[in-house]
Design an enzyme around this catalytic site. Structure first.
Site, PDB file in Angstrom:
ATOM      1  N   HIS A  56      16.134  -4.456  48.146  1.00  0.00           N
ATOM      2  CA  HIS A  56      16.949  -4.645  49.341  1.00  0.00           C
ATOM      3  C   HIS A  56      16.137  -4.462  50.614  1.00  0.00           C
ATOM      4  CE1 HIS A  56      20.587  -3.207  46.751  1.00  0.00           C
ATOM      5  NE2 HIS A  56      20.265  -4.452  46.496  1.00  0.00           N
ATOM      6  N   LYS A  72      13.051   4.344  55.224  1.00  0.00           N
ATOM      7  CA  LYS A  72      13.852   5.177  54.323  1.00  0.00           C
ATOM      8  C   LYS A  72      13.028   6.347  53.803  1.00  0.00           C
ATOM      9  CE  LYS A  72      16.582   1.341  52.513  1.00  0.00           C
ATOM     10  NZ  LYS A  72      16.939   0.555  51.328  1.00  0.00           N
ATOM     11  N   TYR A  91      19.076   9.173  50.265  1.00  0.00           N
ATOM     12  CA  TYR A  91      18.058   8.655  51.171  1.00  0.00           C
ATOM     13  C   TYR A  91      18.546   8.660  52.608  1.00  0.00           C
ATOM     14  CZ  TYR A  91      20.468   4.166  50.280  1.00  0.00           C
ATOM     15  OH  TYR A  91      21.397   3.179  50.136  1.00  0.00           O
ATOM     16  N   ASP A  98      22.745  -8.562  43.629  1.00  0.00           N
ATOM     17  CA  ASP A  98      21.398  -8.546  43.055  1.00  0.00           C
ATOM     18  C   ASP A  98      21.209  -9.624  41.989  1.00  0.00           C
ATOM     19  OD1 ASP A  98      20.629  -6.545  44.787  1.00  0.00           O
ATOM     20  OD2 ASP A  98      21.049  -4.930  43.366  1.00  0.00           O
TER      21      ASP A  98
END
Length: 192
Positions: A63, A73, A133, A171
Site C-alpha cells: 500500500h 510509517k 503503526y 489487494d
C-alpha cells in the site's frame, strides 16, 4: 532508548527498543521523539493505527498514500509475527524497485521506519497478529493505492507461499509493478 539495527534503500530504518524486564513482566518505551530524531527520524506522527489479522498468511499491502498525503510509517508488532516489507517507489532513486524485508514480532522488539515514497505491506506468519503503526499524515481515500504483493518483478520472499495469502478485494485487484505509475520522486522525502 532506541538503537539503529540496520538501514537500507536510502531511508528505511530497522530499530530496536530496549525492554526492561523483571518478575512482573516488562516495560518498553516504543517511541520517543528526541531519541528517534537522534537516529535521523524526524517524522511528525499525527495518527496511530492498529490492525488485527486473524489468519496466518493475511497480506496487507503493498500500500501507499500518494502526495499530497504521502505517509512515513513506524511499524511494530504487538502480538504475533509478520514479514514486513518496504519497496522503494521514488522515481530517480538508485534503489527504485528494490525492497527490504524483515520479520517483526512481539518478542524481538524491532520496529521498521518506512519513509514516504515507499510501498509498504506485511504478511502474517501466524494466527492472531496485532500490528501497530504511526503515520505522519492523515489517511486520504483519494490518495490511497496499492501494487500486487506477489508481483514477479519485485520477487519478494514473504516467508510463506503466495498461494496461502488471505487478501482484501483491494489487494486482489492491485496492479502489477510494471503498470504502476509512481507519484513519488527521489528528493529525500518521497514527496514531490
Amino acid at each position: 532508548m532506541a538503537e539503529l539495527v540496520d538501514e537500507a534503500l536510502g531511508g528505511v530504518k530497522l530499530l530496536r527498543v530496549r525492554r526492561f524486564a523483571d518478575e512482573r513482566g516488562y516495560f518498553s518505551e516504543t517511541f520517543n521523539a528526541r531519541a528517534f530524531e537522534a537516529l535521523g527520524i524526524t517524522a511528525n506522527f499525527v495518527q496511530d493505527n492498529v490492525s488485527r489479522s486473524v489468519k496466518t498468511g493475511t497480506v496487507r499491502g503493498l500500500h501507499y498514500q500518494a502526495p499530497p498525503h504521502a505517509q512515513a510509517k513506524l511499524v511494530r508488532v504487538i502480538a504475533g509475527r509478520i514479514m514486513d516489507v518496504a519497496v522503494d517507489a521514488r522515481k530517480g532513486s538508485p534503489t527504485y524497485g528494490q525492497h527490504y524485508a524483515v520479520e517483526l514480532s512481539a518478542e524481538n522488539d524491532l520496529q521498521l521506519f518506512v519513509p514516504a515514497g515507499f510501498l509498504h505491506g506485511f504478511m502474517t506468519l501466524q494466527d492472531d497478529c496485532l500490528v501497530h503503526y504511526k503515520v505522519d499524515d492523515f489517511y486520504s481515500k483519494e490518495c490511497d493505492g496499492a501494487v500486487r504483493f506477489d508481483d514477479p518483478d519485485l520477487a519478494i520472499d514473504w516467508g510463506l507461499p503466495a498461494s496461502r495469502a488471505v487478501l482484501s478485494e483491494k489487494d486482489k485487484i492491485a496492479p502489477l509493478w510494471a503498470d504502476f505509475q509512481s507519484p513519488f520522486s527521489h528528493d529525500g522525502s518521497g514527496r514531490p
